[in-house]
Design a protein around this motif. Structure first.
Motif, PDB file in Angstrom:
ATOM      1  N   ARG A   1      37.366  53.478  38.672  1.00 37.00           N
ATOM      2  CA  ARG A   1      38.265  53.167  37.559  1.00 37.00           C
ATOM      3  C   ARG A   1      38.278  51.663  37.294  1.00 37.00           C
ATOM      4  NH1 ARG A   1      42.956  55.269  34.917  1.00 37.00           N
ATOM      5  NH2 ARG A   1      43.348  53.795  33.220  1.00 37.00           N
ATOM      6  N   ILE A   2      38.274  50.879  38.354  1.00 37.42           N
ATOM      7  CA  ILE A   2      38.265  49.425  38.182  1.00 37.42           C
ATOM      8  C   ILE A   2      37.011  48.985  37.442  1.00 37.42           C
ATOM      9  CG2 ILE A   2      38.127  47.204  39.384  1.00 37.42           C
ATOM     10  CD1 ILE A   2      39.882  48.396  41.587  1.00 37.42           C
ATOM     11  N   GLU A   3      35.871  49.551  37.828  1.00 35.38           N
ATOM     12  CA  GLU A   3      34.616  49.185  37.166  1.00 35.38           C
ATOM     13  C   GLU A   3      34.664  49.518  35.681  1.00 35.38           C
ATOM     14  OE1 GLU A   3      29.804  49.904  37.755  1.00 35.38           O
ATOM     15  OE2 GLU A   3      31.213  50.370  39.376  1.00 35.38           O
ATOM     16  N   GLU A   4      35.246  50.668  35.343  1.00 35.51           N
ATOM     17  CA  GLU A   4      35.382  51.048  33.934  1.00 35.51           C
ATOM     18  C   GLU A   4      36.301  50.071  33.195  1.00 35.51           C
ATOM     19  OE1 GLU A   4      36.871  54.998  33.904  1.00 35.51           O
ATOM     20  OE2 GLU A   4      35.050  55.899  34.761  1.00 35.51           O
ATOM     21  N   ASP A   5      37.428  49.726  33.823  1.00 34.42           N
ATOM     22  CA  ASP A   5      38.370  48.805  33.193  1.00 34.42           C
ATOM     23  C   ASP A   5      37.738  47.437  32.968  1.00 34.42           C
ATOM     24  OD1 ASP A   5      40.267  50.805  33.286  1.00 34.42           O
ATOM     25  OD2 ASP A   5      41.300  50.010  35.059  1.00 34.42           O
ATOM     26  N   VAL A   6      37.036  46.965  33.988  1.00 35.65           N
ATOM     27  CA  VAL A   6      36.394  45.646  33.884  1.00 35.65           C
ATOM     28  C   VAL A   6      35.337  45.660  32.791  1.00 35.65           C
ATOM     29  CG1 VAL A   6      34.894  43.998  35.070  1.00 35.65           C
ATOM     30  CG2 VAL A   6      36.867  44.972  36.267  1.00 35.65           C
ATOM     31  N   LYS A   7      34.533  46.718  32.747  1.00 38.58           N
ATOM     32  CA  LYS A   7      33.472  46.811  31.748  1.00 38.58           C
ATOM     33  C   LYS A   7      34.055  46.764  30.336  1.00 38.58           C
ATOM     34  CE  LYS A   7      29.484  49.626  30.393  1.00 38.58           C
ATOM     35  NZ  LYS A   7      28.714  50.874  30.686  1.00 38.58           N
ATOM     36  N   ARG A   8      35.152  47.492  30.122  1.00 43.26           N
ATOM     37  CA  ARG A   8      35.773  47.526  28.791  1.00 43.26           C
ATOM     38  C   ARG A   8      36.295  46.154  28.383  1.00 43.26           C
ATOM     39  NH1 ARG A   8      39.956  50.078  30.043  1.00 43.26           N
ATOM     40  NH2 ARG A   8      41.441  48.368  29.853  1.00 43.26           N
ATOM     41  N   LEU A   9      36.925  45.473  29.308  1.00 37.23           N
ATOM     42  CA  LEU A   9      37.561  44.197  28.991  1.00 37.23           C
ATOM     43  C   LEU A   9      36.566  43.035  29.013  1.00 37.23           C
ATOM     44  CD1 LEU A   9      40.355  43.201  28.243  1.00 37.23           C
ATOM     45  CD2 LEU A   9      40.875  42.933  30.678  1.00 37.23           C
ATOM     46  N   ARG A  10      35.573  43.147  29.892  1.00 38.07           N
ATOM     47  CA  ARG A  10      34.589  42.065  30.069  1.00 38.07           C
ATOM     48  C   ARG A  10      33.914  41.676  28.760  1.00 38.07           C
ATOM     49  NH1 ARG A  10      33.209  37.999  33.340  1.00 38.07           N
ATOM     50  NH2 ARG A  10      33.736  37.129  31.309  1.00 38.07           N
ATOM     51  N   SER A  11      33.622  42.655  27.924  1.00 38.35           N
ATOM     52  CA  SER A  11      32.900  42.391  26.674  1.00 38.35           C
ATOM     53  C   SER A  11      33.756  41.670  25.639  1.00 38.35           C
ATOM     54  CB  SER A  11      32.394  43.714  26.083  1.00 38.35           C
ATOM     55  OG  SER A  11      33.479  44.572  25.758  1.00 38.35           O
ATOM     56  N   GLN A  12      35.065  41.595  25.882  1.00 37.15           N
ATOM     57  CA  GLN A  12      35.962  40.993  24.905  1.00 37.15           C
ATOM     58  C   GLN A  12      36.438  39.591  25.283  1.00 37.15           C
ATOM     59  OE1 GLN A  12      39.044  43.879  23.387  1.00 37.15           O
ATOM     60  NE2 GLN A  12      38.331  45.120  25.114  1.00 37.15           N
ATOM     61  N   VAL A  13      36.131  39.155  26.505  1.00 41.77           N
ATOM     62  CA  VAL A  13      36.712  37.899  26.994  1.00 41.77           C
ATOM     63  C   VAL A  13      35.645  36.978  27.566  1.00 41.77           C
ATOM     64  CG1 VAL A  13      38.929  39.003  27.477  1.00 41.77           C
ATOM     65  CG2 VAL A  13      37.195  38.868  29.292  1.00 41.77           C
ATOM     66  N   ASP A  14      36.049  35.731  27.738  1.00 48.43           N
ATOM     67  CA  ASP A  14      35.177  34.755  28.392  1.00 48.43           C
ATOM     68  C   ASP A  14      35.330  34.793  29.910  1.00 48.43           C
ATOM     69  OD1 ASP A  14      34.163  33.494  25.953  1.00 48.43           O
ATOM     70  OD2 ASP A  14      36.187  32.692  25.711  1.00 48.43           O
ATOM     71  N   VAL A  15      36.572  35.002  30.359  1.00 49.39           N
ATOM     72  CA  VAL A  15      36.888  34.940  31.790  1.00 49.39           C
ATOM     73  C   VAL A  15      37.611  36.220  32.196  1.00 49.39           C
ATOM     74  CG1 VAL A  15      38.056  33.651  33.612  1.00 49.39           C
ATOM     75  CG2 VAL A  15      37.101  32.430  31.652  1.00 49.39           C
ATOM     76  N   MET A  16      37.120  36.859  33.249  1.00 51.27           N
ATOM     77  CA  MET A  16      37.707  38.106  33.738  1.00 51.27           C
ATOM     78  C   MET A  16      38.441  37.846  35.052  1.00 51.27           C
ATOM     79  SD  MET A  16      37.806  41.354  32.867  1.00 51.27           S
ATOM     80  CE  MET A  16      39.478  41.481  33.479  1.00 51.27           C
ATOM     81  N   VAL A  17      39.762  38.079  35.049  1.00 52.24           N
ATOM     82  CA  VAL A  17      40.620  37.846  36.213  1.00 52.24           C
ATOM     83  C   VAL A  17      41.154  39.179  36.709  1.00 52.24           C
ATOM     84  CG1 VAL A  17      42.745  36.764  37.046  1.00 52.24           C
ATOM     85  CG2 VAL A  17      41.318  35.572  35.368  1.00 52.24           C
ATOM     86  N   VAL A  18      41.113  39.386  38.039  1.00 47.28           N
ATOM     87  CA  VAL A  18      41.686  40.595  38.636  1.00 47.28           C
ATOM     88  C   VAL A  18      42.580  40.199  39.812  1.00 47.28           C
ATOM     89  CG1 VAL A  18      41.214  42.746  39.860  1.00 47.28           C
ATOM     90  CG2 VAL A  18      39.762  42.069  37.940  1.00 47.28           C
ATOM     91  N   HIS A  19      43.795  40.763  39.844  1.00 48.02           N
ATOM     92  CA  HIS A  19      44.707  40.601  40.980  1.00 48.02           C
ATOM     93  C   HIS A  19      44.591  41.832  41.863  1.00 48.02           C
ATOM     94  CE1 HIS A  19      47.151  37.089  39.544  1.00 48.02           C
ATOM     95  NE2 HIS A  19      46.591  37.466  38.407  1.00 48.02           N
ATOM     96  N   MET A  20      44.451  41.610  43.180  1.00 41.30           N
ATOM     97  CA  MET A  20      44.293  42.708  44.125  1.00 41.30           C
ATOM     98  C   MET A  20      45.376  42.628  45.204  1.00 41.30           C
ATOM     99  SD  MET A  20      41.632  44.540  43.200  1.00 41.30           S
ATOM    100  CE  MET A  20      40.864  45.339  44.613  1.00 41.30           C
ATOM    101  N   HIS A  21      46.132  43.728  45.334  1.00 39.19           N
ATOM    102  CA  HIS A  21      47.106  43.833  46.418  1.00 39.19           C
ATOM    103  C   HIS A  21      46.392  44.558  47.546  1.00 39.19           C
ATOM    104  CE1 HIS A  21      51.375  42.978  47.062  1.00 39.19           C
ATOM    105  NE2 HIS A  21      51.360  43.990  47.920  1.00 39.19           N
ATOM    106  N   TRP A  22      45.983  43.807  48.564  1.00 37.51           N
ATOM    107  CA  TRP A  22      45.056  44.329  49.546  1.00 37.51           C
ATOM    108  C   TRP A  22      45.241  43.610  50.880  1.00 37.51           C
ATOM    109  CZ3 TRP A  22      39.719  42.211  47.374  1.00 37.51           C
ATOM    110  CH2 TRP A  22      39.783  40.819  47.282  1.00 37.51           C
ATOM    111  N   GLY A  23      44.414  43.992  51.859  1.00 37.29           N
ATOM    112  CA  GLY A  23      44.394  43.277  53.125  1.00 37.29           C
ATOM    113  C   GLY A  23      45.448  43.746  54.110  1.00 37.29           C
ATOM    114  N   ALA A  24      45.496  43.043  55.254  1.00 33.68           N
ATOM    115  CA  ALA A  24      46.435  43.364  56.326  1.00 33.68           C
ATOM    116  C   ALA A  24      47.542  42.316  56.382  1.00 33.68           C
ATOM    117  CB  ALA A  24      45.696  43.413  57.668  1.00 33.68           C
ATOM    118  N   GLU A  25      48.762  42.783  56.510  1.00 31.03           N
ATOM    119  CA  GLU A  25      49.898  41.871  56.552  1.00 31.03           C
ATOM    120  C   GLU A  25      49.792  40.916  57.741  1.00 31.03           C
ATOM    121  OE1 GLU A  25      53.683  43.925  54.496  1.00 31.03           O
ATOM    122  OE2 GLU A  25      53.098  44.828  56.423  1.00 31.03           O
ATOM    123  N   TYR A  26      50.103  39.653  57.461  1.00 31.23           N
ATOM    124  CA  TYR A  26      50.220  38.579  58.457  1.00 31.23           C
ATOM    125  C   TYR A  26      48.888  38.166  59.078  1.00 31.23           C
ATOM    126  CZ  TYR A  26      54.693  40.861  57.859  1.00 31.23           C
ATOM    127  OH  TYR A  26      55.787  41.477  57.308  1.00 31.23           O
TER     128      TYR A  26
END
Length: 372
Positions: free
Chosen positions: A216-241
């Motif tokens: 889904r992320i790849e689809e979202d990025v592909k759709r938006l990528r063609s419309q912008v100069d810079v593509m930014v993604v925020h990811m809530h990930w990783g291990a706490e602390y």
């Protein structure tokens, strides 16, 4: 005969003069034309000048009761005394985003703290007054107080003109592309979370929060990528602390980079993790801020009082080429004081963190992947 000749001669002179006058009328005004050409060149130079903008992001805004109870006033809540010390840092970027981790559903449904957060809405309007232009809503606490808290928060965002991403009313809201344009540079923003603390997404609200789904992320990025100069993604990930990115973060960062993402801002570990740059064989580069730590919270574990203002510059040349460069994290420090949890620029705080870290150590930690 002489008279006839004289008449003809005079007539010829008159015709020549008229012809010259007509010719003069058709000739361009060279002086005026040169002025016009000069003006056009100046306009073109103005249109084609090189521009550089700064994008910024701050980490987790996670309001425990011990934080918001100290912000209470006779008329509601005021977090500005806790944040005003970092106002210059927040107002410096041309576009600033914040990870609003505790959902601001407001007092009407009852404020709450860990493990099920609901925050005063004033935190968002206070952040907005200091320079924040978009809030990130995809995190493990998004569904803490259900859809009702989310809807109240989104209505408040709309009321104050605050854009948001990662949390949505419905499919139509999620399909609305989040794009901003600054100095002729178009920026697209997406946001995702690894989960919602085991709380299932309610039936009929499948788009309320964006979960990490590589396809889904790849689809979202592909759709938006063609419309912008810079593509930014925020990811809530990783291990706490954990102060280092884990293998899952690195794997996802690679996938995002291959999909065409330019900048990744990471959240959730509650501590700062280093900045890195991923290089693809195609020449594409992705700058990754693996974790921006806590910006404002009441956590007391090692390093959780350290956050920062992440910045990165985008230069668009006169011929349209883009250069993304100069990533940095300006460290900040949360200090518990008598009247609140106050955020300071670490360098100006003249105090060590809970963990005993110094400003120099924090700087070295965040930048060490970038050091040759």
């Amino acid at each position: 005969m002489n008279v006839v000749w004289l008449i003809c001669f005079v007539a010829m002179l008159n015709l020549g003069a008229c012809g010259q006058a007509a010719s003069d009328q058709n000739e361009p005004d060279l002086e005026h034309e040169s002025l016009l050409v000069g003006t056009e060149e100046e306009v073109n130079e103005e249109d084609e000048k090189e521009v550089t903008i700064t994008l910024g992001a701050i980490g987790d805004i996670l309001l425990h009761e011990r934080v918001y109870e100290l912000a209470e006033t006779e008329n509601g809540y005021d977090f500005l005394p806790m944040l005003s010390g970092v106002e210059p840092l927040l107002k410096a970027p041309d576009f600033l985003m914040a990870n609003q981790e505790s959902m601001p559903g407001g007092v009407e449904i009852g404020l709450s703290t860990y493990p099920s957060f609901n925050s005063p809405q004033e935190i968002v309007s206070n952040l907005q007054s200091l320079g924040v232009q978009m809030v990130i809503g995809a995190n493990n606490h998004t569904l803490d107080r259900g859809v009702k808290a989310i809807e109240r928060a989104l209505t408040f965002y709309d009321d104050i003109g605050m854009d948001y991403v990662g949390v949505y009313r419905d499919a139509e809201d999620r399909d609305r592309d989040r794009m901003v344009e600054i100095e002729d540079v178009k920026i697209g923003v997406l946001a995702y979370t690894y989960g919602t603390n085991g709380i299932p997404i309610p039936d009929g609200h499948q788009d309320v929060v964006a979960l990490i789904d590589p396809e889904r992320i790849e689809e979202d990025v592909k759709r938006l990528r063609s419309q912008v100069d810079v593509m930014v993604v925020h990811m809530h990930w990783g291990a706490e602390y954990e102060r280092e990115p884990n293998e899952q973060q690195r794997k996802l960062a690679q996938q995002l980079s291959k999909a065409g993402v330019d900048i990744i801002f990471g959240h959730h570990p509650h501590v700062l993790q280093p900045i890195d740059v991923i290089h693809q064989d195609s020449g594409h580069e992705t700058t990754v801020f693996y974790s921006l730590g806590n910006f404002l919270s009441g956590q007391t574990y090692d390093y959780t009082d350290i956050g920062g203002v992440a910045t990165i510059q985008v230069t668009k040349t006169a011929n349209g080429e883009l250069h993304i460069h100069s990533p940095n994290i300006e460290p900040t420090l949360v200090i518990r004081e008598e009247n609140g949890y106050v955020v300071y620029p670490f360098e100006e705080a003249d105090r060590t963190a809970i963990s005993g870290s110094t400003f120099a150590e924090v700087r070295e930690h965040t930048l060490r992947y970038l050091t040759p």
